[in-house]
Design an enzyme around this catalytic site. Sequence first.
Site, PDB file in Angstrom:
ATOM      1  N   GLY A  40       0.875  -1.183   0.000  1.00 28.52           N
ATOM      2  CA  GLY A  40       0.000   0.000   0.000  1.00 28.52           C
ATOM      3  C   GLY A  40       0.906   1.225   0.000  1.00 28.52           C
ATOM      4  O   GLY A  40       1.641   1.452   0.955  1.00 28.52           O
ATOM      5  N   GLY A  72      -0.072   4.427  -0.459  1.00 30.38           N
ATOM      6  CA  GLY A  72      -0.883   5.634  -0.340  1.00 30.38           C
ATOM      7  C   GLY A  72      -0.260   6.596   0.657  1.00 30.38           C
ATOM      8  O   GLY A  72       0.970   6.683   0.768  1.00 30.38           O
ATOM      9  N   ASP A  82       2.037  -1.609  -4.527  1.00 26.73           N
ATOM     10  CA  ASP A  82       0.624  -1.196  -4.580  1.00 26.73           C
ATOM     11  C   ASP A  82      -0.032  -1.908  -5.756  1.00 26.73           C
ATOM     12  O   ASP A  82       0.648  -2.383  -6.667  1.00 26.73           O
ATOM     13  CB  ASP A  82       0.513   0.328  -4.747  1.00 26.73           C
ATOM     14  CG  ASP A  82      -0.817   0.868  -4.227  1.00 26.73           C
ATOM     15  OD1 ASP A  82      -0.839   1.445  -3.110  1.00 26.73           O
ATOM     16  OD2 ASP A  82      -1.852   0.710  -4.928  1.00 26.73           O
ATOM     17  N   ARG A 109     -10.887   5.850   6.126  1.00 25.17           N
ATOM     18  CA  ARG A 109     -12.231   6.335   6.480  1.00 25.17           C
ATOM     19  C   ARG A 109     -12.611   7.596   5.709  1.00 25.17           C
ATOM     20  O   ARG A 109     -11.764   8.392   5.346  1.00 25.17           O
ATOM     21  CB  ARG A 109     -12.261   6.686   7.973  1.00 25.17           C
ATOM     22  CG  ARG A 109     -12.389   5.502   8.842  1.00 25.17           C
ATOM     23  CD  ARG A 109     -12.778   5.921  10.231  1.00 25.17           C
ATOM     24  NE  ARG A 109     -11.650   6.395  11.012  1.00 25.17           N
ATOM     25  CZ  ARG A 109     -11.793   6.950  12.216  1.00 25.17           C
ATOM     26  NH1 ARG A 109     -12.998   7.130  12.727  1.00 25.17           N
ATOM     27  NH2 ARG A 109     -10.737   7.340  12.901  1.00 25.17           N
ATOM     28  N   VAL A 142      -1.263  -1.995   9.754  1.00 25.66           N
ATOM     29  CA  VAL A 142      -1.692  -0.598   9.926  1.00 25.66           C
ATOM     30  C   VAL A 142      -3.157  -0.443   9.518  1.00 25.66           C
ATOM     31  O   VAL A 142      -3.900   0.343  10.099  1.00 25.66           O
ATOM     32  CB  VAL A 142      -0.801   0.354   9.082  1.00 25.66           C
ATOM     33  CG1 VAL A 142      -1.259   1.801   9.223  1.00 25.66           C
ATOM     34  CG2 VAL A 142       0.666   0.234   9.493  1.00 25.66           C
ATOM     35  N   SER A 143      -3.601  -1.226   8.519  1.00 28.70           N
ATOM     36  CA  SER A 143      -4.951  -1.049   7.966  1.00 28.70           C
ATOM     37  C   SER A 143      -6.026  -1.244   9.036  1.00 28.70           C
ATOM     38  O   SER A 143      -5.879  -2.067   9.935  1.00 28.70           O
ATOM     39  CB  SER A 143      -5.172  -2.060   6.838  1.00 28.70           C
ATOM     40  OG  SER A 143      -4.069  -2.063   5.960  1.00 28.70           O
ATOM     41  N   ASN A 144      -7.096  -0.498   8.891  1.00 28.70           N
ATOM     42  CA  ASN A 144      -8.209  -0.531   9.846  1.00 28.70           C
ATOM     43  C   ASN A 144      -9.324  -1.475   9.402  1.00 28.70           C
ATOM     44  O   ASN A 144      -9.461  -1.712   8.199  1.00 28.70           O
ATOM     45  CB  ASN A 144      -8.799   0.883   9.971  1.00 28.70           C
ATOM     46  CG  ASN A 144      -8.117   1.677  11.068  1.00 28.70           C
ATOM     47  OD1 ASN A 144      -7.752   1.127  12.096  1.00 28.70           O
ATOM     48  ND2 ASN A 144      -7.957   2.973  10.834  1.00 28.70           N
ATOM     49  N   HIS A 184      -8.009  -0.171  19.013  1.00 25.52           N
ATOM     50  CA  HIS A 184      -7.842   1.112  18.315  1.00 25.52           C
ATOM     51  C   HIS A 184      -9.212   1.566  17.806  1.00 25.52           C
ATOM     52  O   HIS A 184      -9.507   1.514  16.626  1.00 25.52           O
ATOM     53  CB  HIS A 184      -6.855   0.923  17.160  1.00 25.52           C
ATOM     54  CG  HIS A 184      -6.554   2.184  16.418  1.00 25.52           C
ATOM     55  ND1 HIS A 184      -6.106   3.325  17.029  1.00 25.52           N
ATOM     56  CD2 HIS A 184      -6.612   2.477  15.089  1.00 25.52           C
ATOM     57  CE1 HIS A 184      -5.919   4.270  16.116  1.00 25.52           C
ATOM     58  NE2 HIS A 184      -6.234   3.776  14.934  1.00 25.52           N
TER      59      HIS A 184
HETATM   60  O1  TXD Z   1      -3.553   3.768  13.613  1.00 19.14           O
HETATM   61  C1  TXD Z   1      -3.677   3.153  12.595  1.00 19.14           C
HETATM   62  N1  TXD Z   1      -3.447   1.848  12.582  1.00 19.14           N
HETATM   63  C2  TXD Z   1      -4.043   3.831  11.342  1.00 19.14           C
HETATM   64  C3  TXD Z   1      -4.695   3.063  10.320  1.00 19.14           C
HETATM   65  C4  TXD Z   1      -3.723   5.192  11.133  1.00 19.14           C
HETATM   66  C5  TXD Z   1      -3.947   5.763   9.903  1.00 19.14           C
HETATM   67  C6  TXD Z   1      -4.511   5.026   8.782  1.00 19.14           C
HETATM   68  N2  TXD Z   1      -5.058   3.778   9.157  1.00 19.14           N
HETATM   69  C7  TXD Z   1      -5.528   2.889   8.099  1.00 19.14           C
HETATM   70  O2  TXD Z   1      -4.443   2.541   7.231  1.00 19.14           O
HETATM   71  C8  TXD Z   1      -6.574   3.480   7.192  1.00 19.14           C
HETATM   72  O3  TXD Z   1      -7.850   3.426   7.789  1.00 19.14           O
HETATM   73  C9  TXD Z   1      -6.455   2.558   5.983  1.00 19.14           C
HETATM   74  O4  TXD Z   1      -7.157   1.351   6.239  1.00 19.14           O
HETATM   75  C10 TXD Z   1      -4.955   2.258   5.904  1.00 19.14           C
HETATM   76  C11 TXD Z   1      -4.182   3.065   4.873  1.00 19.14           C
HETATM   77  O5  TXD Z   1      -4.395   4.436   5.070  1.00 19.14           O
HETATM   78  P1  TXD Z   1      -3.890   5.508   3.977  1.00 19.14           P
HETATM   79  O6  TXD Z   1      -4.240   6.839   4.492  1.00 19.14           O
HETATM   80  O7  TXD Z   1      -2.487   5.229   3.595  1.00 19.14           O
HETATM   81  O8  TXD Z   1      -4.848   5.130   2.759  1.00 19.14           O
HETATM   82  P2  TXD Z   1      -4.621   5.436   1.208  1.00 19.14           P
HETATM   83  O9  TXD Z   1      -3.858   6.697   1.015  1.00 19.14           O
HETATM   84  O10 TXD Z   1      -5.953   5.317   0.569  1.00 19.14           O
HETATM   85  O11 TXD Z   1      -3.672   4.236   0.714  1.00 19.14           O
HETATM   86  C12 TXD Z   1      -4.108   2.919   0.662  1.00 19.14           C
HETATM   87  C13 TXD Z   1      -3.394   2.272  -0.490  1.00 19.14           C
HETATM   88  C14 TXD Z   1      -3.804   2.812  -1.865  1.00 19.14           C
HETATM   89  O12 TXD Z   1      -2.674   3.309  -2.549  1.00 19.14           O
HETATM   90  C15 TXD Z   1      -4.411   1.593  -2.565  1.00 19.14           C
HETATM   91  O13 TXD Z   1      -4.166   1.581  -3.971  1.00 19.14           O
HETATM   92  C16 TXD Z   1      -3.679   0.468  -1.867  1.00 19.14           C
HETATM   93  O14 TXD Z   1      -3.667   0.866  -0.499  1.00 19.14           O
HETATM   94  N3  TXD Z   1      -4.307  -0.830  -2.011  1.00 19.14           N
HETATM   95  C17 TXD Z   1      -3.595  -1.963  -2.180  1.00 19.14           C
HETATM   96  N4  TXD Z   1      -2.273  -2.177  -2.215  1.00 19.14           N
HETATM   97  C18 TXD Z   1      -1.852  -3.443  -2.404  1.00 19.14           C
HETATM   98  N5  TXD Z   1      -2.695  -4.491  -2.522  1.00 19.14           N
HETATM   99  C19 TXD Z   1      -4.041  -4.326  -2.477  1.00 19.14           C
HETATM  100  N6  TXD Z   1      -4.853  -5.368  -2.590  1.00 19.14           N
HETATM  101  C20 TXD Z   1      -4.532  -3.003  -2.290  1.00 19.14           C
HETATM  102  N7  TXD Z   1      -5.777  -2.475  -2.215  1.00 19.14           N
HETATM  103  C21 TXD Z   1      -5.628  -1.147  -2.039  1.00 19.14           C
END
Ligand code: TXD
Length: 332
Positions: A32, A34, A56, A105, A141-143, A198
């Site tokens: 990921g 992002g 990604d 979110r 990290v993902s939620n 969390h």
């Molecule tokens: O405290 C915590 N744990 C957190 C968690 C703090 C901040 C963000 N938190 C969670 O992390 C948030 O709720 C999301 O579930 C994740 C990632 O947050 P981010 O802000 O980085 O999200 P983005 O910018 O949308 O990036 C997610 C990326 C994006 O580039 C997608 O194309 C990619 O994930 N993505 C994938 N990558 C690889 N493989 C798959 N299958 C995939 N699906 C989406």
Amino acid sequence: MGLGRRVSCHMEGGRDLAVRVSYPAMKLAIIGSGNVGSTLALLAAQGEIGDVVMLDVVEGMPQGKALDMMQARAVLGFEPTVTGTNDYADIAGSDIVVVTAGLARKPGMSRDDLIQKNAKIITAVCEKIRDVCPNCIVIMVSNPLDAMSYLALKVTGFPREKVIGMAGVLDAARFRTFVGEELGAHSSDVSAMVLGGHGDSMVPLVDGASVNSKPLGGLLPKEKLAAIVERTRKGGAEIVSLLKTGSAYYAPASSVYHMIKAISIDSNEAIPASVLLDGEYGIEGVFVGVPVKLGRKGVVSIVELPLGDDDLAALRSSAEAVKSLCLSHFSD
Ligand code: TXD
């Protein structure tokens, strides 16, 4: 590549001398690319953890960001390389894999609202990690964080020492920031822990928190403390509603970096993180945030703080909330 870490020493006469303290470099993969993933990639490269691979599903995006960071490298002078890919073969041999893939979110959503979509993504991602990096440490990290960490453990089949969720460092950073603001102190002079899941049930510990070694409970009236605790619980939502698209990433990425650094230098520092409990705090079979000592093998030990009755009850009820979320979505 045997990377070292440059440490700045202040010499008499104001001259800075860079000395090199050596730790074997660790290959870091970030799934990921992002907001959180790419911010972490730059922090980790600058922090000289080791070479970084960003992966990604979006074609070209991790490659473009990596190219940009390599040009930043020319300015900043860090040694590790950053590469971008869509192919899991490129993360083979990684010591640490950080999973930030998935949806973030939108205003009005809770972290738990993400579970169905993110569970599918995390399952697919973790199957690949299991196959390509069977010996790595996974940092989730993902939620919703605790549920996704549980899922990662189940899918990879890794031992519990190797699957760690990032949340407590971030939640404590929010708590410390708000306390610091209220008292006119630097947040780094505030010491505090946040335990539990969390989510809204997290447990910011007022008992045991301190500012320059003075107990926090004696520094602010009860109502102020209660307001800070509540703001901490809603700290992520406050940023989501300001940003309108996406969620927080600077402090989250910094928090993952803090954990990775502790692992890479084998610090054994007690850091709050989400781990699978096996009877600790009277809790079993659920991921929840507690202090853990981190080192090169992952979780070295789980620290059992002597909690007061109210905090212990709040931690257990937070664990129950995580457990029921997992039970309602995962069959096993
Ligand atoms: O405290 C915590 N744990 C957190 C968690 C703090 C901040 C963000 N938190 C969670 O992390 C948030 O709720 C999301 O579930 C994740 C990632 O947050 P981010 O802000 O980085 O999200 P983005 O910018 O949308 O990036 C997610 C990326 C994006 O580039 C997608 O194309 C990619 O994930 N993505 C994938 N990558 C690889 N493989 C798959 N299958 C995939 N699906 C989406």
